[in-house]
Design a protein around this motif. Structure first.
Motif: not given
Length: 389
Positions: A6-12, A282-290, A292-297, A329-335
């Motif tokens: 079971v692979i969980v992609i964090d924050g997807l 990383d999707t969550d910790q490094k890019y979603g919270h910050r 950063d849609p380009a980093g998330y992608a 959502d890295p495109t949101s106004e909320s972190t």
């Protein structure tokens, strides 16, 4: 019997749930908004059927997907990693873990200070982990006082410079907080030790020495059930920090997704008739919270490139499930995390009850599916997605 992964992609997340407005998340859609903002191409995920779950502008649907596909609704109250992973493991929470938008009450801080022998703490409010050491690290060096902060999640975080507080001492402080402070009504999901190093203007968190002290899950869960039936259980990434360490035969903490993928590929060559639970953070910790849609992608594309190697390592009798634990959502106004459906991809599709799994009523369908795969009869809230005998 085979292995189950079971692979969980964090924050997807794949779109706001019906109750998302209660969380302020009614307009969030992590994956769709990411594709719109970046034009992110995911050719191997497209082959699996990711674009069949919801319309994605840059990941088209596949007429012959390799996976059964669908999305899952979270039934538990909350939208954090602990809640999401616990529900994947068959645990439903009626009450969310407490959060502290104004910081922790005085009695919590006083009890913590008294227990570890300090006069006070610095900060005590929600803060970015990198910004809090940049803003308060020098004062911490001068005073020796621990930096205590939280976030939108249910966390009690303690940061300390390694030259002021040795890492083992920081761990002792956090263990005390877990056992004696963050309990009962203040039972946060995680107490997190955050050691850092460096000099003013150049402080850096020591990510591989972070340690999470999680609240113990109810013992009726997927992992305890597998162990009772002599099925070996493995954790890669932060999964072990969300459950009790004793629930795993072996665990491997990781610094980043590249290491998590490498550890997975290595383990796939070594295990047999086992359950492997992976979190890619990383999707969550490094890019979603910050935001950063380009980093998330780019992070999703890194995993996309690894998909062929992962599939090639699977044995004929193995089962692979790819999902998420909440949105971010890295495109949101909320972190903050977002209250979203999460994707479900099940490989091989031939094991599934249907190629289109639709909208599942609970994340716990994963727990029921894994139990079914291993031939274990357990009454988790969800339903199995398999047809196998």
């Amino acid at each position: 019997m085979g292995n189950c992964y079971v692979i969980v992609i964090d924050g997807l997340g794949v779109g706001a749930q019906e109750d998302a407005a209660e969380y302020g998340d009614e307009n969030e859609n992590t994956l769709a908004h990411l594709c719109e903002a970046t034009g992110c191409k995911l050719p191997n995920f497209q082959k699996l059927g990711l674009g069949n779950i919801i319309p994605l502008s840059s990941v088209p649907a596949n007429n012959e997907p390799l996976c059964a596909y669908g999305k899952m609704r979270e039934q538990s109250a909350g939208k954090d990693s602990t809640t999401g992973h616990w529900e994947l493991a068959g645990i439903t929470l009626d009450t969310p873990f407490p959060t502290y938008s104004e910081g922790f009450p005085n009695e919590v801080i006083q009890q913590f200070c008294g227990g570890i022998g300090v006069e006070d703490v610095l900060v005590n409010k929600p803060y970015s982990g990198t910004e809090v050491i940049a803003d308060y690290g020098e004062q911490h060096l001068q005073t020796g006082l621990p930096i205590v902060y939280t976030s939108a999640d249910s966390v009690f975080q303690v940061a300390a410079h390694v030259d002021v507080t040795p890492i083992d001492k920081l761990y002792e402080w956090c263990d005390f907080a877990r056992q004696h402070v963050c309990t009962g009504e203040h039972g946060v999901g995680r107490v997190i030790a955050r050691p850092f190093k460096g000099t003013p203007g150049d402080f850096e968190r020591i990510s591989d020495k972070r340690h999470d002290f999680s609240i113990k899950p109810p013992m009726h869960n997927l992992l305890s059930s597998l162990q009772q039936h002599k099925i070996k259980t493995y954790s890669i990434g932060k999964v072990v920090d969300l459950f009790s360490e004793e629930l795993f035969t072996q665990y491997r903490r990781t610094k980043h997704n590249a290491e998590g993928i490498s550890q997975l590929l290595s383990l796939m060559s070594a295990v047999s008739d086992s359950f492997v639970f992976i979190n890619l953070i990383d999707t969550d910790q490094k890019y979603g919270h910050r935001l950063d849609p380009a980093g998330y992608a780019a992070c999703l594309q890194q995993l996309d490139r690894a998909i062929p190697a992962i599939i090639s390592k699977l044995q004929e009798e193995d089962l692979l499930i790819i999902t998420g634990d909440h949105g971010n959502d890295p495109t949101s106004e909320s972190t903050d995390h977002s209250r979203e459906f999460v994707p479900i991809l099940l490989f091989p599709a031939s094991l599934s009850m249907d190629i289109n799994l639709g909208t599942r009523q609970t994340f716990s369908d994963v727990a029921s599916t894994v139990s079914h795969f291993f031939g274990i009869n357990v009454d988790f809230p969800g339903e199995s997605m398999l047809t196998m005998e």
